[in-house]
Design a protein around this motif. Structure first.
Motif: not given
Length: 271
Positions: A252-266
């Motif tokens: 989820y880290y490409d060496g600079h930016a982060l893009a990661f899942p975040h899961a919740s019950h709505v």
């Protein structure tokens, strides 16, 4: 009823929470909650356990300047930041220091009650939900989100691993509490017990992003209840902690930016 202190920040951590966590985590989830509530101009809104008040501040844009918008929280530091931000934004919002188990509002006061990532921390969740229902008008909407389990949330999972090693079990437990109400059946039972006749629960995963992974992990760690302990580490040890935390994100880290899942019950329930 005593307030739950398993996830409370102190000192200037409220400002860091607003600066570091709100843009990445809490604005995207606020957008999810607000779109489900279908607010209209004039709706009265309560943001319960509001933190620095991002849901209330965004709701104010939807209901208009003459509508009643209230943010309630037990943490005076969070409310101070919320008040300052709303004043900067020119929004008339009432900020009230209050326990969700004993809300200081009349019956049937609000068209919508929101609670973003708060229910899991309440010491008596059923009483809090009964209070939410009490202050809702007939047919009013209660819209909340609660984090799913750790395996669905690399942000919290990684923090637990690192905090256990560098700070201790108590610090890790504060993060575990974020995912402490991950059973959708239990959530449904709580809402049923509180008297909500219509309850919809959806599992939602957002991809959260930050352009600078190193900056995010440092800001994130210093915006949590472990902030004081981390600040007391020697600089070399603190930077080592940040590097190891960043490594827990893996691909989820490409060496600079982060893009990661975040899961919740709505949850979207009607009174």
């Amino acid at each position: 009823m005593k307030a739950n202190t398993k996830w409370q920040v102190s000192g200037d951590a409220a400002e860091r929470y607003e600066e570091n966590l709100v843009p990445v985590i809490f604005i995207p989830w606020a957008q999810e909650l607000l779109k489900r509530a279908e607010l209209v101009a004039g709706d009265a809104v309560l943001d319960a356990a509001c933190g620095t008040g991002i849901v209330a501040r965004m709701a104010s844009d939807r209901v208009g300047p003459d509508a009643k918008v209230v943010g309630a929280d037990i943490n005076a530091g969070m409310l101070a930041v919320a008040r300052s931000k709303s004043e900067e934004e020119g929004k008339l919002i009432d900020w009230v220091e209050a326990d969700v188990g004993n809300l200081p509002f009349d019956d049937a006061s609000f068209d919508a009650v929101f609670c973003q990532q708060g229910l899991q921390f309440f010491p008596d969740k059923l009483i809090a939900l009964k209070e939410f229902r009490r202050v809702l008008k007939p047919g009013g909407r209660c819209v909340i989100c609660v984090a799913r389990s750790l395996e669905h949330n690399p942000l919290m999972n990684g923090q637990i691993e690192i905090l256990t090693r560098y700070i201790g079990e108590d610090a890790a437990n504060a993060i575990r509490a974020v995912c402490g109400l991950s059973d959708s059946g239990m959530i449904h039972d709580l809402f049923t017990g509180a008297g909500f006749p219509e309850i919809d629960i959806e599992s939602v995963t957002l991809t959260l992003r930050h352009p600078d992974g190193k900056a995010f992990v440092a800001g994130n760690m210093l915006s949590t209840p472990a902030a004081n302990a981390i600040s007391k580490l020697l600089e070399e040890k603190r930077q080592e902690l940040f590097r190891e935390f960043l490594n827990t994100f893996g691909s989820y880290y490409d060496g600079h930016a982060l893009a990661f899942p975040h899961a919740s019950h709505v949850v979207h329930a009607r009174a």
